[in-house]
Design an enzyme around this catalytic site. Structure first.
Site, PDB file in Angstrom:
ATOM      1  N   GLN A  90       0.973  -1.290   0.058  1.00  0.00           N
ATOM      2  CA  GLN A  90       0.204   0.028   0.125  1.00  0.00           C
ATOM      3  C   GLN A  90       0.792   1.321  -0.088  1.00  0.00           C
ATOM      4  O   GLN A  90       1.514   1.360   0.998  1.00  0.00           O
ATOM      5  CB  GLN A  90      -0.673  -0.239   1.206  1.00  0.00           C
ATOM      6  CG  GLN A  90      -1.559   1.192   1.342  1.00  0.00           C
ATOM      7  CD  GLN A  90      -2.546   1.472   2.840  1.00  0.00           C
ATOM      8  OE1 GLN A  90      -3.190   0.362   2.935  1.00  0.00           O
ATOM      9  NE2 GLN A  90      -2.475   2.094   3.492  1.00  0.00           N
ATOM     10  N   GLU A 133     -16.222  -7.081   5.178  1.00  0.00           N
ATOM     11  CA  GLU A 133     -15.320  -7.896   5.913  1.00  0.00           C
ATOM     12  C   GLU A 133     -14.584  -7.325   6.954  1.00  0.00           C
ATOM     13  O   GLU A 133     -13.980  -8.071   7.859  1.00  0.00           O
ATOM     14  CB  GLU A 133     -14.537  -8.795   5.023  1.00  0.00           C
ATOM     15  CG  GLU A 133     -13.456  -7.910   4.036  1.00  0.00           C
ATOM     16  CD  GLU A 133     -14.259  -7.736   2.822  1.00  0.00           C
ATOM     17  OE1 GLU A 133     -15.162  -7.596   2.646  1.00  0.00           O
ATOM     18  OE2 GLU A 133     -13.432  -8.371   1.656  1.00  0.00           O
TER      19      GLU A 133
HETATM   20  C1  LIG Z   1       4.332  -0.727  11.339  1.00  0.00           C
HETATM   21  C2  LIG Z   1       3.656   0.110  10.471  1.00  0.00           C
HETATM   22  C3  LIG Z   1       3.297  -0.205   9.128  1.00  0.00           C
HETATM   23  C4  LIG Z   1       2.820   0.985   8.092  1.00  0.00           C
HETATM   24  N1  LIG Z   1       2.430   0.336   6.930  1.00  0.00           N
HETATM   25  C5  LIG Z   1       2.138   1.124   6.053  1.00  0.00           C
HETATM   26  C6  LIG Z   1       1.896   0.827   4.591  1.00  0.00           C
HETATM   27  O1  LIG Z   1       1.892  -0.175   3.957  1.00  0.00           O
HETATM   28  N2  LIG Z   1       1.406   1.836   3.689  1.00  0.00           N
HETATM   29  C7  LIG Z   1       1.262   2.929   4.145  1.00  0.00           C
HETATM   30  O2  LIG Z   1       0.986   3.842   3.286  1.00  0.00           O
HETATM   31  N3  LIG Z   1       1.647   3.409   5.424  1.00  0.00           N
HETATM   32  C8  LIG Z   1       1.955   2.633   6.380  1.00  0.00           C
HETATM   33  N4  LIG Z   1       2.424   3.075   7.425  1.00  0.00           N
HETATM   34  C9  LIG Z   1       2.189   4.454   7.932  1.00  0.00           C
HETATM   35  C10 LIG Z   1       1.462   4.834   8.727  1.00  0.00           C
HETATM   36  O3  LIG Z   1       0.007   4.853   7.985  1.00  0.00           O
HETATM   37  C11 LIG Z   1       1.359   6.302   9.200  1.00  0.00           C
HETATM   38  O4  LIG Z   1       2.594   6.143  10.030  1.00  0.00           O
HETATM   39  C12 LIG Z   1       0.360   6.876  10.100  1.00  0.00           C
HETATM   40  O5  LIG Z   1      -0.547   7.406   9.240  1.00  0.00           O
HETATM   41  C13 LIG Z   1       0.917   8.061  11.005  1.00  0.00           C
HETATM   42  O6  LIG Z   1       1.604   9.156   9.972  1.00  0.00           O
HETATM   43  P1  LIG Z   1       2.985   9.642  10.260  1.00  0.00           P
HETATM   44  O7  LIG Z   1       3.848   8.590  10.554  1.00  0.00           O
HETATM   45  O8  LIG Z   1       2.978  10.683   9.176  1.00  0.00           O
HETATM   46  O9  LIG Z   1       2.765  10.586  11.590  1.00  0.00           O
HETATM   47  P2  LIG Z   1       1.789  12.072  11.770  1.00  0.00           P
HETATM   48  O10 LIG Z   1       0.770  12.055  10.800  1.00  0.00           O
HETATM   49  O11 LIG Z   1       2.950  13.190  11.501  1.00  0.00           O
HETATM   50  O12 LIG Z   1       1.625  11.996  13.310  1.00  0.00           O
HETATM   51  C14 LIG Z   1       2.658  12.288  14.404  1.00  0.00           C
HETATM   52  C15 LIG Z   1       1.809  12.494  15.555  1.00  0.00           C
HETATM   53  O13 LIG Z   1       0.855  13.396  15.465  1.00  0.00           O
HETATM   54  C16 LIG Z   1      -0.448  12.914  15.893  1.00  0.00           C
HETATM   55  N5  LIG Z   1      -1.406  13.731  15.194  1.00  0.00           N
HETATM   56  C17 LIG Z   1      -1.436  13.876  13.726  1.00  0.00           C
HETATM   57  N6  LIG Z   1      -2.565  14.499  13.286  1.00  0.00           N
HETATM   58  C18 LIG Z   1      -3.167  14.736  14.451  1.00  0.00           C
HETATM   59  C19 LIG Z   1      -4.622  15.098  14.653  1.00  0.00           C
HETATM   60  N7  LIG Z   1      -5.277  15.496  13.631  1.00  0.00           N
HETATM   61  N8  LIG Z   1      -4.903  14.980  16.148  1.00  0.00           N
HETATM   62  C20 LIG Z   1      -4.285  14.630  17.020  1.00  0.00           C
HETATM   63  N9  LIG Z   1      -3.055  14.076  16.654  1.00  0.00           N
HETATM   64  C21 LIG Z   1      -2.623  14.194  15.674  1.00  0.00           C
HETATM   65  C22 LIG Z   1      -0.332  11.566  15.547  1.00  0.00           C
HETATM   66  O14 LIG Z   1      -1.297  10.784  16.268  1.00  0.00           O
HETATM   67  C23 LIG Z   1       1.128  11.144  15.906  1.00  0.00           C
HETATM   68  O15 LIG Z   1       1.116  10.835  17.178  1.00  0.00           O
HETATM   69  C24 LIG Z   1       2.886   2.115   8.451  1.00  0.00           C
HETATM   70  C25 LIG Z   1       3.276   2.723   9.690  1.00  0.00           C
HETATM   71  C26 LIG Z   1       3.724   1.418  10.501  1.00  0.00           C
HETATM   72  C27 LIG Z   1       4.187   2.050  12.228  1.00  0.00           C
END
Ligand SMILES: Cc1cc2nc3c(=O)[nH]c(=O)nc-3n(C[C@H](O)[C@H](O)[C@H](O)COP(=O)(O)OP(=O)(O)OC[C@H]3O[C@@H](n4cnc5c(N)ncnc54)[C@H](O)[C@@H]3O)c2cc1C
Length: 360
Positions: A90, A208
């Site tokens: 993804q 699902e």
């Molecule tokens: C094990 C693992 C597998 C993954 N696999 C995939 C994958 O296959 N494909 C893919 O596309 N992505 C994948 N991801 C990425 C994952 O979807 C993102 O890490 C996640 O959506 C958070 O985005 P970010 O890391 O940019 O953090 P950020 O969005 O920058 O967030 C940083 C911090 O700010 C907080 N925050 C952000 N916005 C808000 C809000 N509006 N209100 C309150 N708090 C907020 C968050 O909760 C977090 O604590 C994976 C991540 C992990 C850990």
């Protein structure tokens, strides 16, 4: 690697007997089971301790193509996907777009019957093994946010795709970064209309999702039992504070199970999963973290010993789980985002104020 290959063979065996994809229509290799039978299927699989598909994103892209794909896309992709002959990943998150996905910048420019793709995806689970990636990319203005996104199927072996693996806290390599430089994607690999990618990504998951909790519920019951055994064998089971923590975990596990049933009930009645699935997801991710935190306290200093260390407790499984579940409250939407969803869609509280970027 060994486990992945084993899961792959298992998926292939299931598919060849017609026992894969309980929710998928039969014409695409699935079992076409009604929702209540899907629940029974997942229960039996979990009781038998059988693994899931080697690429869990199949549960996202499969239903997406079934619902929104063209006949040609369904014919080309669904059967090899289910049998794990082709592995999918993804491609949504980017270095500056995770929770705020509508700000993503990977650009797809249309040139006749192809899109030229340039950008950078990250945290892409299984990127190193994947043959295909389903990706959200920008075809419209940056200011248009989610209205400027399109859903594309990208060949991971195409020229211009470079994957670099990323090491995680367990020491393993489960995800990677994907660099896209002038990658040509045929327009026939677009799912839905140009600019409609966000709606497709949000509505594609299907019913699902409501049964996905079942396997987890059974798995947590088993792990809770193993944690209580650990407390007994280490002589900690009489500690009143620990007993209280174990009782709290058991309560969470049961609440997760009850809420999961509520989600299935909602799906059966209304034909859609509904927002209570966010409650189950949040509970499960907190639960698996806390189970391993308690286990580490129970084991004490020896909890720091890993698989290769002599004296590691139960082959170092608890410390591995402790490290691995740090990511449970981040992947597939952080627990803060789940809480926002619950606040707004389950409890009916006001929307959070827009951030500078515009919270979407
Ligand atoms: C094990 C693992 C597998 C993954 N696999 C995939 C994958 O296959 N494909 C893919 O596309 N992505 C994948 N991801 C990425 C994952 O979807 C993102 O890490 C996640 O959506 C958070 O985005 P970010 O890391 O940019 O953090 P950020 O969005 O920058 O967030 C940083 C911090 O700010 C907080 N925050 C952000 N916005 C808000 C809000 N509006 N209100 C309150 N708090 C907020 C968050 O909760 C977090 O604590 C994976 C991540 C992990 C850990």
């Amino acid at each position: 690697v060994e486990r992945f290959e084993w899961q792959r063979r298992w998926a292939s065996d299931l598919a060849s007997h017609g026992w894969a994809g309980p929710a998928w229509p039969r014409e695409w290799g699935g079992m076409g089971l009604p929702l209540s039978d899907q629940v029974a299927y997942h229960e039996e699989m979990a009781h038998a301790r059988l693994p899931g598909h080697p690429s869990s994103s199949v549960n996202i892209i499969g239903p997406t193509l079934i619902r929104h794909g063209t006949d040609e896309q369904r014919r080309r992709f669904l059967t090899p996907m289910l049998a794990a002959d082709e592995i999918w990943c993804q491609g949504f998150s980017e270095p500056d777009a995770g929770s705020d996905l509508p700000s993503l910048t990977t650009r797809a420019t249309r040139a006749d019957d192809i899109y030229i793709l340039t950008g950078h995806k990250v945290w892409t689970t299984n990127a190193m093994r994947a043959d295909w990636m389903f990706a959200l990319v920008r075809t419209g203005d940056q200011q248009a946010r989610e209205r400027g996104l399109t859903y594309l199927l990208v060949d991971m072996h195409a020229p211009g795709v470079e994957v670099r693996r990323l090491r995680d806290i367990t020491g393993g390599y489960h995800f990677g970064e994907v660099f896209l430089t002038d990658v040509a994607v045929p327009a026939t690999r677009r799912v839905g209309d140009e600019g409609d990618g966000w709606r497709i990504a949000r509505t594609s998951l299907g019913l699902e999702r409501s049964t996905a909790f079942v396997g987890n519920t059974i798995r947590y019951q088993r792990i809770m039992g193993e944690l209580c055994d650990l407390a007994v064998t280490t002589g900690r089971s009489r500690d009143p504070i620990l007993r209280q923590r174990l009782a709290r975990l058991e309560t969470m596990a049961r609440l997760g199970a009850i809420n999961g049933s509520r989600t299935v009930e909602h799906a059966l009645r209304h034909g859609e999963v509904g927002p209570t699935s966010s409650v189950t997801r949040l509970l499960h991710s907190l639960l698996e973290q806390e189970i391993h935190e308690v286990a580490m306290d129970v084991i004490g200093a020896a909890g720091m010993l890993g698989r290769q260390d002599p004296g590691a407790v139960q082959g170092g499984r608890w410390v591995w789980g402790f490290l691995q579940t740090r990511a449970s409250t981040i992947g597939a939407g952080t627990s803060e985002i789940q809480r926002n969803t619950i606040a707004e869609q389950v409890l009916g509280l006001p929307h959070e104020p827009a951030t500078q970027k515009g919270a979407g």
